[in-house]
Design a protein around this motif. Structure first.
Motif, PDB file in Angstrom:
ATOM      1  N   THR A 179      30.664 -52.492  -5.715  1.00  0.00           N
ATOM      2  CA  THR A 179      29.774 -53.098  -4.926  1.00  0.00           C
ATOM      3  C   THR A 179      29.618 -52.471  -3.728  1.00  0.00           C
ATOM      4  OG1 THR A 179      31.698 -54.526  -4.143  1.00  0.00           O
ATOM      5  CG2 THR A 179      30.214 -55.608  -5.868  1.00  0.00           C
ATOM      6  N   ASP A 180      30.664 -51.743  -3.216  1.00  0.00           N
ATOM      7  CA  ASP A 180      30.372 -51.071  -1.747  1.00  0.00           C
ATOM      8  C   ASP A 180      30.756 -49.695  -2.036  1.00  0.00           C
ATOM      9  OD1 ASP A 180      31.257 -49.928   0.479  1.00  0.00           O
ATOM     10  OD2 ASP A 180      31.471 -51.836   1.437  1.00  0.00           O
ATOM     11  N   VAL A 181      30.044 -48.805  -2.216  1.00  0.00           N
ATOM     12  CA  VAL A 181      30.188 -47.407  -2.643  1.00  0.00           C
ATOM     13  C   VAL A 181      31.284 -46.694  -1.438  1.00  0.00           C
ATOM     14  CG1 VAL A 181      29.215 -45.129  -3.090  1.00  0.00           C
ATOM     15  CG2 VAL A 181      28.179 -47.053  -3.842  1.00  0.00           C
ATOM     16  N   PRO A 196      30.326 -55.062 -11.534  1.00  0.00           N
ATOM     17  CA  PRO A 196      31.664 -54.333 -10.950  1.00  0.00           C
ATOM     18  C   PRO A 196      33.026 -55.250 -11.301  1.00  0.00           C
ATOM     19  CG  PRO A 196      29.861 -54.503  -9.371  1.00  0.00           C
ATOM     20  CD  PRO A 196      29.054 -55.234 -10.642  1.00  0.00           C
ATOM     21  N   GLY A 197      33.921 -54.725 -11.599  1.00  0.00           N
ATOM     22  CA  GLY A 197      35.308 -55.103 -12.076  1.00  0.00           C
ATOM     23  C   GLY A 197      35.296 -55.554 -13.669  1.00  0.00           C
ATOM     24  N   THR A 198      34.207 -54.963 -14.267  1.00  0.00           N
ATOM     25  CA  THR A 198      34.471 -54.969 -15.699  1.00  0.00           C
ATOM     26  C   THR A 198      34.776 -53.549 -16.293  1.00  0.00           C
ATOM     27  OG1 THR A 198      31.873 -54.441 -15.928  1.00  0.00           O
ATOM     28  CG2 THR A 198      32.624 -56.821 -15.808  1.00  0.00           C
ATOM     29  N   VAL A 255      51.826 -48.411 -15.985  1.00  0.00           N
ATOM     30  CA  VAL A 255      51.719 -49.224 -14.608  1.00  0.00           C
ATOM     31  C   VAL A 255      50.364 -49.515 -14.606  1.00  0.00           C
ATOM     32  CG1 VAL A 255      51.668 -48.915 -12.069  1.00  0.00           C
ATOM     33  CG2 VAL A 255      53.536 -47.613 -13.577  1.00  0.00           C
ATOM     34  N   TYR A 256      49.943 -50.806 -14.058  1.00  0.00           N
ATOM     35  CA  TYR A 256      48.451 -51.232 -13.914  1.00  0.00           C
ATOM     36  C   TYR A 256      48.216 -51.461 -12.373  1.00  0.00           C
ATOM     37  CZ  TYR A 256      49.725 -52.360 -19.005  1.00  0.00           C
ATOM     38  OH  TYR A 256      50.401 -52.189 -20.099  1.00  0.00           O
ATOM     39  N   PHE A 257      47.046 -51.330 -12.093  1.00  0.00           N
ATOM     40  CA  PHE A 257      46.349 -51.620 -10.898  1.00  0.00           C
ATOM     41  C   PHE A 257      44.954 -51.842 -10.998  1.00  0.00           C
ATOM     42  CE2 PHE A 257      45.582 -46.845 -11.131  1.00  0.00           C
ATOM     43  CZ  PHE A 257      44.681 -46.853 -10.282  1.00  0.00           C
ATOM     44  N   ARG A 258      44.281 -52.569  -9.814  1.00  0.00           N
ATOM     45  CA  ARG A 258      42.789 -52.634  -9.989  1.00  0.00           C
ATOM     46  C   ARG A 258      42.283 -51.992  -8.703  1.00  0.00           C
ATOM     47  NH1 ARG A 258      40.909 -56.071 -13.513  1.00  0.00           N
ATOM     48  NH2 ARG A 258      42.295 -57.198 -14.461  1.00  0.00           N
ATOM     49  N   ASP A 259      40.930 -51.567  -8.679  1.00  0.00           N
ATOM     50  CA  ASP A 259      40.298 -51.077  -7.644  1.00  0.00           C
ATOM     51  C   ASP A 259      39.770 -52.353  -6.761  1.00  0.00           C
ATOM     52  OD1 ASP A 259      37.815 -51.930  -8.521  1.00  0.00           O
ATOM     53  OD2 ASP A 259      37.202 -49.819  -9.111  1.00  0.00           O
ATOM     54  N   PRO A 260      39.159 -51.918  -5.404  1.00  0.00           N
ATOM     55  CA  PRO A 260      38.657 -53.243  -4.827  1.00  0.00           C
ATOM     56  C   PRO A 260      37.655 -54.150  -5.323  1.00  0.00           C
ATOM     57  CG  PRO A 260      39.044 -51.388  -3.405  1.00  0.00           C
ATOM     58  CD  PRO A 260      39.036 -50.840  -4.797  1.00  0.00           C
ATOM     59  N   ASP A 261      37.049 -53.625  -6.376  1.00  0.00           N
ATOM     60  CA  ASP A 261      36.194 -54.604  -7.058  1.00  0.00           C
ATOM     61  C   ASP A 261      36.906 -55.311  -8.409  1.00  0.00           C
ATOM     62  OD1 ASP A 261      33.348 -54.131  -5.975  1.00  0.00           O
ATOM     63  OD2 ASP A 261      33.816 -52.150  -5.787  1.00  0.00           O
ATOM     64  N   GLY A 262      37.911 -55.003  -8.687  1.00  0.00           N
ATOM     65  CA  GLY A 262      38.575 -55.387  -9.797  1.00  0.00           C
ATOM     66  C   GLY A 262      38.591 -54.592 -10.977  1.00  0.00           C
ATOM     67  N   ASN A 263      37.873 -53.497 -11.050  1.00  0.00           N
ATOM     68  CA  ASN A 263      38.015 -52.563 -12.252  1.00  0.00           C
ATOM     69  C   ASN A 263      39.551 -52.282 -12.562  1.00  0.00           C
ATOM     70  OD1 ASN A 263      35.094 -52.114 -12.635  1.00  0.00           O
ATOM     71  ND2 ASN A 263      35.151 -51.284 -10.655  1.00  0.00           N
ATOM     72  N   SER A 264      39.781 -52.449 -13.634  1.00  0.00           N
ATOM     73  CA  SER A 264      41.187 -52.255 -14.019  1.00  0.00           C
ATOM     74  C   SER A 264      41.681 -50.828 -14.682  1.00  0.00           C
ATOM     75  CB  SER A 264      41.837 -53.210 -15.083  1.00  0.00           C
ATOM     76  OG  SER A 264      40.931 -52.988 -16.361  1.00  0.00           O
ATOM     77  N   TRP A 265      42.770 -50.293 -14.357  1.00  0.00           N
ATOM     78  CA  TRP A 265      43.438 -49.029 -14.469  1.00  0.00           C
ATOM     79  C   TRP A 265      44.835 -49.282 -15.222  1.00  0.00           C
ATOM     80  CZ3 TRP A 265      41.168 -44.241 -13.603  1.00  0.00           C
ATOM     81  CH2 TRP A 265      39.918 -44.419 -12.899  1.00  0.00           C
TER      82      TRP A 265
END
Length: 125
Positions: free
Chosen positions: A15-17, A66-68, A104-114
């Motif tokens: 959402t915010d580059v 974003p977040g998907t 190990v799992y984490f998410r970026d500020p938009d909720g995209n998952s890694w």
């Protein structure tokens, strides 16, 4: 098939580059490109440390919400990767032990998952 296929670029919807770029740089991604092609199209390419594949964030790059996006990355050491994320101020899961690897799992500020996977042996190198 004898040809080699290598994944080059994965679009990650944000959402915010600028916020996303700062986040990824804070965890060690290199900002390879940041170019506004024209109004409505900004292309930012970021590469994780040691990776041959990059991600692209920006304006006008993808129709995904974003977040998907979900991305899995192989790392040498799950504990070390987790500590790196925590040191950068990123909320990261505990190490998840599975028969096929340590995650190990984490998410970026938009909720995209890694998910970061450490495996002892990779069949194709």
């Amino acid at each position: 098939m004898t040809a080699t296929w290598k994944i080059e670029l994965i679009p990650v919807p944000v959402t915010d580059v600028d916020r996303a770029k700062a986040f990824y740089e804070s965890i060690g991604f290199n900002a390879d490109h940041d170019h506004t092609v024209h109004e409505g199209l900004r292309f930012v390419q970021l590469t994780p440390p040691g990776s041959a594949c990059s991600i692209a964030i920006g304006d006008g790059l993808t129709e995904k919400t974003p977040g998907t996006q979900e991305i899995q990355v192989v790392v040498a050491d799950a504990d070390e990767a987790r500590e790196h994320l925590l040191d950068a101020g990123v909320e990261a899961s505990e190490v998840d032990e599975q028969p096929w690897g340590r995650f190990v799992y984490f998410r970026d500020p938009d909720g995209n998952s890694w998910s970061l996977q450490a495996i002892k042996h990779r069949p194709q190198g």
